[in-house]
Design a protein around this motif. Structure first.
Motif, PDB file in Angstrom:
ATOM      1  N   ASN A   1       0.805  -1.220   0.000  1.00  0.00           N
ATOM      2  CA  ASN A   1       0.000   0.000   0.000  1.00  0.00           C
ATOM      3  C   ASN A   1       0.837   1.269   0.000  1.00  0.00           C
ATOM      4  O   ASN A   1       0.316   2.370   0.163  1.00  0.00           O
ATOM      5  CB  ASN A   1      -0.942   0.013   1.210  1.00  0.00           C
ATOM      6  N   GLY A   2       2.148   1.121  -0.153  1.00  0.00           N
ATOM      7  CA  GLY A   2       3.004   2.289  -0.287  1.00  0.00           C
ATOM      8  C   GLY A   2       3.543   2.875   1.002  1.00  0.00           C
ATOM      9  O   GLY A   2       4.101   3.982   0.980  1.00  0.00           O
ATOM     10  N   VAL A   3       3.379   2.174   2.121  1.00  0.00           N
ATOM     11  CA  VAL A   3       3.960   2.666   3.378  1.00  0.00           C
ATOM     12  C   VAL A   3       5.473   2.663   3.221  1.00  0.00           C
ATOM     13  O   VAL A   3       6.069   1.671   2.799  1.00  0.00           O
ATOM     14  CB  VAL A   3       3.534   1.786   4.571  1.00  0.00           C
ATOM     15  N   ARG A   4       6.100   3.771   3.590  1.00  0.00           N
ATOM     16  CA  ARG A   4       7.518   3.951   3.302  1.00  0.00           C
ATOM     17  C   ARG A   4       8.449   3.381   4.355  1.00  0.00           C
ATOM     18  O   ARG A   4       9.549   2.942   4.045  1.00  0.00           O
ATOM     19  CB  ARG A   4       7.810   5.444   3.141  1.00  0.00           C
ATOM     20  N   GLU A   5       8.020   3.401   5.614  1.00  0.00           N
ATOM     21  CA  GLU A   5       8.937   2.988   6.676  1.00  0.00           C
ATOM     22  C   GLU A   5       8.320   1.945   7.595  1.00  0.00           C
ATOM     23  O   GLU A   5       7.130   1.988   7.904  1.00  0.00           O
ATOM     24  CB  GLU A   5       9.374   4.179   7.528  1.00  0.00           C
ATOM     25  N   LEU A   6       9.159   1.037   8.066  1.00  0.00           N
ATOM     26  CA  LEU A   6       8.786   0.066   9.080  1.00  0.00           C
ATOM     27  C   LEU A   6       9.753   0.200  10.246  1.00  0.00           C
ATOM     28  O   LEU A   6      10.971   0.192  10.063  1.00  0.00           O
ATOM     29  CB  LEU A   6       8.867  -1.362   8.517  1.00  0.00           C
ATOM     30  N   VAL A   7       9.193   0.347  11.450  1.00  0.00           N
ATOM     31  CA  VAL A   7       9.986   0.346  12.680  1.00  0.00           C
ATOM     32  C   VAL A   7       9.567  -0.903  13.450  1.00  0.00           C
ATOM     33  O   VAL A   7       8.425  -1.022  13.883  1.00  0.00           O
ATOM     34  CB  VAL A   7       9.753   1.612  13.524  1.00  0.00           C
ATOM     35  N   LEU A   8      10.496  -1.836  13.599  1.00  0.00           N
ATOM     36  CA  LEU A   8      10.197  -3.154  14.153  1.00  0.00           C
ATOM     37  C   LEU A   8      10.898  -3.379  15.484  1.00  0.00           C
ATOM     38  O   LEU A   8      12.083  -3.104  15.624  1.00  0.00           O
ATOM     39  CB  LEU A   8      10.652  -4.226  13.155  1.00  0.00           C
ATOM     40  N   VAL A   9      10.153  -3.913  16.462  1.00  0.00           N
ATOM     41  CA  VAL A   9      10.762  -4.331  17.723  1.00  0.00           C
ATOM     42  C   VAL A   9      11.157  -5.795  17.595  1.00  0.00           C
ATOM     43  O   VAL A   9      10.314  -6.659  17.375  1.00  0.00           O
ATOM     44  CB  VAL A   9       9.792  -4.171  18.912  1.00  0.00           C
ATOM     45  N   SER A  10      12.443  -6.062  17.728  1.00  0.00           N
ATOM     46  CA  SER A  10      12.955  -7.424  17.681  1.00  0.00           C
ATOM     47  C   SER A  10      13.536  -7.759  19.053  1.00  0.00           C
ATOM     48  O   SER A  10      12.913  -7.470  20.063  1.00  0.00           O
ATOM     49  CB  SER A  10      14.006  -7.549  16.570  1.00  0.00           C
ATOM     50  N   SER A  11      14.713  -8.336  19.095  1.00  0.00           N
ATOM     51  CA  SER A  11      15.337  -8.683  20.371  1.00  0.00           C
ATOM     52  C   SER A  11      16.847  -8.724  20.219  1.00  0.00           C
ATOM     53  O   SER A  11      17.359  -9.171  19.188  1.00  0.00           O
ATOM     54  CB  SER A  11      14.842 -10.045  20.858  1.00  0.00           C
ATOM     55  N   LEU A  12      17.544  -8.256  21.222  1.00  0.00           N
ATOM     56  CA  LEU A  12      18.997  -8.388  21.235  1.00  0.00           C
ATOM     57  C   LEU A  12      19.343  -9.873  21.197  1.00  0.00           C
ATOM     58  O   LEU A  12      18.781 -10.670  21.938  1.00  0.00           O
ATOM     59  CB  LEU A  12      19.562  -7.745  22.506  1.00  0.00           C
ATOM     60  N   GLY A  13      20.244 -10.235  20.316  1.00  0.00           N
ATOM     61  CA  GLY A  13      20.605 -11.638  20.168  1.00  0.00           C
ATOM     62  C   GLY A  13      19.850 -12.361  19.078  1.00  0.00           C
ATOM     63  O   GLY A  13      20.058 -13.561  18.848  1.00  0.00           O
ATOM     64  N   ALA A  14      18.965 -11.644  18.381  1.00  0.00           N
ATOM     65  CA  ALA A  14      18.208 -12.262  17.283  1.00  0.00           C
ATOM     66  C   ALA A  14      19.174 -12.809  16.236  1.00  0.00           C
ATOM     67  O   ALA A  14      20.084 -12.119  15.789  1.00  0.00           O
ATOM     68  CB  ALA A  14      17.275 -11.235  16.648  1.00  0.00           C
ATOM     69  N   ASP A  15      18.963 -14.065  15.858  1.00  0.00           N
ATOM     70  CA  ASP A  15      19.867 -14.718  14.913  1.00  0.00           C
ATOM     71  C   ASP A  15      19.121 -15.879  14.257  1.00  0.00           C
ATOM     72  O   ASP A  15      18.716 -16.827  14.931  1.00  0.00           O
ATOM     73  CB  ASP A  15      21.105 -15.232  15.647  1.00  0.00           C
ATOM     74  N   ALA A  16      18.947 -15.787  12.967  1.00  0.00           N
ATOM     75  CA  ALA A  16      18.206 -16.821  12.243  1.00  0.00           C
ATOM     76  C   ALA A  16      18.810 -18.206  12.417  1.00  0.00           C
ATOM     77  O   ALA A  16      18.112 -19.222  12.311  1.00  0.00           O
ATOM     78  CB  ALA A  16      18.137 -16.466  10.757  1.00  0.00           C
ATOM     79  N   LYS A  17      20.106 -18.276  12.705  1.00  0.00           N
ATOM     80  CA  LYS A  17      20.791 -19.565  12.842  1.00  0.00           C
ATOM     81  C   LYS A  17      20.867 -20.049  14.291  1.00  0.00           C
ATOM     82  O   LYS A  17      21.453 -21.089  14.568  1.00  0.00           O
ATOM     83  CB  LYS A  17      22.198 -19.460  12.270  1.00  0.00           C
ATOM     84  N   SER A  18      20.278 -19.304  15.202  1.00  0.00           N
ATOM     85  CA  SER A  18      20.336 -19.664  16.618  1.00  0.00           C
ATOM     86  C   SER A  18      19.620 -20.984  16.884  1.00  0.00           C
ATOM     87  O   SER A  18      18.605 -21.309  16.246  1.00  0.00           O
ATOM     88  CB  SER A  18      19.705 -18.560  17.470  1.00  0.00           C
ATOM     89  N   SER A  19      20.129 -21.738  17.839  1.00  0.00           N
ATOM     90  CA  SER A  19      19.476 -22.987  18.237  1.00  0.00           C
ATOM     91  C   SER A  19      18.344 -22.718  19.227  1.00  0.00           C
ATOM     92  O   SER A  19      17.557 -23.617  19.537  1.00  0.00           O
ATOM     93  CB  SER A  19      20.505 -23.930  18.872  1.00  0.00           C
ATOM     94  N   TYR A  20      18.268 -21.479  19.708  1.00  0.00           N
ATOM     95  CA  TYR A  20      17.221 -21.079  20.641  1.00  0.00           C
ATOM     96  C   TYR A  20      16.020 -20.596  19.837  1.00  0.00           C
ATOM     97  O   TYR A  20      16.134 -19.679  19.025  1.00  0.00           O
ATOM     98  CB  TYR A  20      17.749 -19.993  21.566  1.00  0.00           C
ATOM     99  N   PHE A  21      14.885 -21.213  20.036  1.00  0.00           N
ATOM    100  CA  PHE A  21      13.700 -20.944  19.219  1.00  0.00           C
ATOM    101  C   PHE A  21      13.371 -19.461  19.109  1.00  0.00           C
ATOM    102  O   PHE A  21      13.154 -18.946  18.002  1.00  0.00           O
ATOM    103  CB  PHE A  21      12.492 -21.698  19.797  1.00  0.00           C
ATOM    104  N   TYR A  22      13.310 -18.762  20.236  1.00  0.00           N
ATOM    105  CA  TYR A  22      12.895 -17.362  20.223  1.00  0.00           C
ATOM    106  C   TYR A  22      13.857 -16.501  19.404  1.00  0.00           C
ATOM    107  O   TYR A  22      13.427 -15.694  18.565  1.00  0.00           O
ATOM    108  CB  TYR A  22      12.798 -16.837  21.658  1.00  0.00           C
ATOM    109  N   MET A  23      15.157 -16.661  19.647  1.00  0.00           N
ATOM    110  CA  MET A  23      16.145 -15.861  18.929  1.00  0.00           C
ATOM    111  C   MET A  23      16.161 -16.198  17.445  1.00  0.00           C
ATOM    112  O   MET A  23      16.338 -15.325  16.591  1.00  0.00           O
ATOM    113  CB  MET A  23      17.533 -16.068  19.531  1.00  0.00           C
ATOM    114  N   SER A  24      15.972 -17.473  17.112  1.00  0.00           N
ATOM    115  CA  SER A  24      15.913 -17.883  15.718  1.00  0.00           C
ATOM    116  C   SER A  24      14.705 -17.269  15.019  1.00  0.00           C
ATOM    117  O   SER A  24      14.797 -16.769  13.897  1.00  0.00           O
ATOM    118  CB  SER A  24      15.848 -19.410  15.630  1.00  0.00           C
ATOM    119  N   MET A  25      13.558 -17.301  15.702  1.00  0.00           N
ATOM    120  CA  MET A  25      12.330 -16.726  15.139  1.00  0.00           C
ATOM    121  C   MET A  25      12.497 -15.240  14.857  1.00  0.00           C
ATOM    122  O   MET A  25      12.127 -14.748  13.781  1.00  0.00           O
ATOM    123  CB  MET A  25      11.166 -16.961  16.107  1.00  0.00           C
ATOM    124  N   LYS A  26      13.079 -14.518  15.818  1.00  0.00           N
ATOM    125  CA  LYS A  26      13.274 -13.080  15.648  1.00  0.00           C
ATOM    126  C   LYS A  26      14.259 -12.798  14.504  1.00  0.00           C
ATOM    127  O   LYS A  26      14.064 -11.864  13.711  1.00  0.00           O
ATOM    128  CB  LYS A  26      13.781 -12.458  16.945  1.00  0.00           C
TER     129      LYS A  26
END
Length: 229
Positions: free
Chosen positions: A116-141
């Protein structure tokens, strides 16, 4: 809304339209309060599953079912999407249910915003977010961050806060974790993980929304404190 910044253009103050998901959560509530303190936000559209009881002439509340995008995707129009939606595994009931809220709902909403043309996204994630993490929460983020980057918002700001200090938390273990991290910080350990009040994150998010920096920006840990000042 043709103008997407708050600087004066030809002597006229420009106004913006904010879109918020997660407004009933700890960070989301503080974010809405923060947005209301700045006149540049002419309209604040909050998308919730149940009424959050916030009252102000600039607040436009939309009660939606996140499971049915066709019902709400046409409403996702504005200048900045603030995404602070999230839950715990205990509240959700399972990993799959938590994934649905923390990943699917946020991604689907952001995708609609971009279409719809929204220009900016400001997202709350988490310190330690890592797609390769073995920890579910950090991997998800981490995976969510990567998916959001692929949507190619002209401006994407990802906040990676440490443990959060919430005003009225119902999570029994949360105060214990915060106390432990604060103790460690006194000895100089895990400084970047020093717990942070939710209103500090909210202030940084609002500033990111006003500035709309070009490209992808990841604000980690204690850098959020200085960013929001």
């Amino acid at each position: 809304y043709r103008i997407i910044n708050t600087r004066e253009v030809e002597g006229k103050v420009q106004y913006m339209k904010a879109l918020v998901i997660g407004a009933t959560g700890a960070v989301g509530r503080d974010l809405v309060s923060e947005l209301l303190q700045h006149d540049c936000w002419e309209e604040i559209h909050i998308f919730v599953r149940r009424s959050c009881g916030l009252r102000d002439s600039r607040i436009k509340e939309h009660i939606i079912n996140f499971e049915n995008p066709k019902e709400w995707e046409g409403l996702v129009k504005g200048d900045v999407l603030f995404s602070a939606l999230g839950t715990s595994r205990k509240q959700a009931g399972s990993k799959d249910a938590q994934w649905r809220v923390d990943y699917d709902y946020q991604y689907e909403f952001a995708r609609a915003a971009r279409r719809n043309g929204v220009r900016e996204l400001v997202l709350v994630s988490s310190l330690g977010a890592d797609a390769k993490s073995s920890y579910f929460y950090m991997s998800m983020k981490g995976k969510l961050e990567k998916a959001m980057q692929q949507l190619e918002f002209p401006s994407l700001v990802i906040m990676q806060p440490p443990a959060l200090i919430r005003k009225k938390t119902k999570r029994i273990t949360e105060p214990l974790l915060v106390a432990l991290l604060q103790l460690c910080n006194r000895f100089g350990w895990f400084r970047n993980w020093n717990p942070m009040k939710t209103e500090v994150v909210a202030a940084a998010m609002e500033r990111a929304g006003e500035e709309q920096p070009e490209g992808i920006h990841i604000i980690r840990g204690q850098d959020i404190r200085t960013y929001g000042k």
